[in-house]
Design a protein around this motif. Structure first.
Motif, PDB file in Angstrom:
ATOM      1  N   LYS A  33       0.838  -1.191   0.000  1.00 35.33           N
ATOM      2  CA  LYS A  33       0.000   0.000   0.000  1.00 35.33           C
ATOM      3  C   LYS A  33       0.876   1.245   0.000  1.00 35.33           C
ATOM      4  O   LYS A  33       1.932   1.277   0.627  1.00 35.33           O
ATOM      5  N   CYS A  39      -5.644   4.175   7.295  1.00 39.08           N
ATOM      6  CA  CYS A  39      -6.919   4.065   8.001  1.00 39.08           C
ATOM      7  C   CYS A  39      -7.034   2.741   8.748  1.00 39.08           C
ATOM      8  O   CYS A  39      -6.632   1.692   8.245  1.00 39.08           O
ATOM      9  N   CYS A  42      -8.947   0.149   6.604  1.00 35.89           N
ATOM     10  CA  CYS A  42      -8.571  -0.023   5.200  1.00 35.89           C
ATOM     11  C   CYS A  42      -8.508  -1.496   4.803  1.00 35.89           C
ATOM     12  O   CYS A  42      -7.804  -2.293   5.431  1.00 35.89           O
ATOM     13  N   ASP A 156      -8.227   7.789  10.594  1.00 39.45           N
ATOM     14  CA  ASP A 156      -7.570   7.798   9.283  1.00 39.45           C
ATOM     15  C   ASP A 156      -6.053   7.771   9.370  1.00 39.45           C
ATOM     16  O   ASP A 156      -5.379   7.494   8.371  1.00 39.45           O
TER      17      ASP A 156
END
Length: 257
Positions: A33, A39, A42, A156
């Protein structure tokens, strides 16, 4: 919980809760990623720090997307939408504006019925080039998970400096030509209570929605595995009550529970 990455530049199509039959475009590395947020919800899992970012080349994106669109059209199953998502934040790609131009040209030539959407956390919209590119797509869907910096830092986990107030001011520059997307969730993380659906949170968030005046709001809750454990869905009935308050402002709001 188990999470997963997208290991292809073009992925799907998948049936999106919010967008229909969606053909995905991943501009980010295929093995990890790369995002300005990390987050706690996520689906791609946690970021792996210390890696040298390798964005997918503009030429590869254009060629592979063109091939897949032609294949889907020939099969009689054109996508409803071409969606930039994938393993992180697509607007971080240095060629993002040019890739958007390529994509719109391909769409117009091969599959003119498809919409172009971008799922973004809005951290890059302070850049004029990114804003101009987002203004060209059919659906620029920008994240705003809370009105409070403290909650954003918890939920986040932004990398570096982040300001809700600054993000909102940049959202206003779109003149209403944007969709605001918000994940509502609750639970525990890092020994702290997580809940951005409390009356205090929702009231403050609605105030910002009223200032931004987007053409639409999308609200949703957890639907897939998350990297942080002990997170909970917000019941769909609660989401619908929030949506009713958005629509009372004269702004359409969709709910995905």
């Amino acid at each position: 919980m188990a999470t997963s990455l997208y290991h292809d530049i073009i992925f799907g199509p998948v049936h999106s809760r919010r967008l229909g039959l969606s053909l995905g475009v991943n501009l980010l590395p295929l093995e990890s990623k790369l995002c300005s947020f990390d987050c706690i919800y996520c689906e791609c899992g946690w970021a792996r720090h210390g890696l040298w970012p390798r964005f997918n080349r503009r030429e590869d994106v254009r060629c592979l997307l063109g091939e897949k669109l032609q294949e889907m059209v020939a099969a009689g199953t054109p996508p409803d939408v071409i969606t930039f998502a994938g393993n992180g934040e697509p607007t971080m790609h240095p060629d993002f504006p040019a890739i958007i131009d390529d994509t719109i040209a391909l769409r117009d030539a091969v599959c003119p019925s498809a919409k172009v959407s971008v799922l973004s956390n809005a951290t890059m919209i302070g850049r004029e080039s990114v804003r101009k590119a987002l203004m060209k797509v059919d659906n620029n869907i920008l994240k705003l998970d809370s009105a409070f910096d403290e909650t954003v830092r918890l939920v986040d986990n932004p990398n570096g400096r982040y300001s809700v107030a600054e993000t909102v001011e940049n959202m206003k520059l779109f003149g209403g030509r944007l969709i605001v997307q918000t994940m509502f969730l609750r639970g525990e993380y890092g020994g702290r209570r997580v809940d951005n659906a409390t009356p205090r949170e929702v009231d403050a968030w609605l105030e910002l929605i009223g200032q931004i005046r987007p053409r639409q709001v999308m609200i949703y809750t957890i639907d897939r595995d998350t990297p942080a454990e002990n997170l909970e869905k917000v019941p769909v009935e609660e989401l619908r009550r929030i949506a009713d308050r958005v629509e009372a402002l004269g702004i359409p709001c969709s709910v995905a529970g």
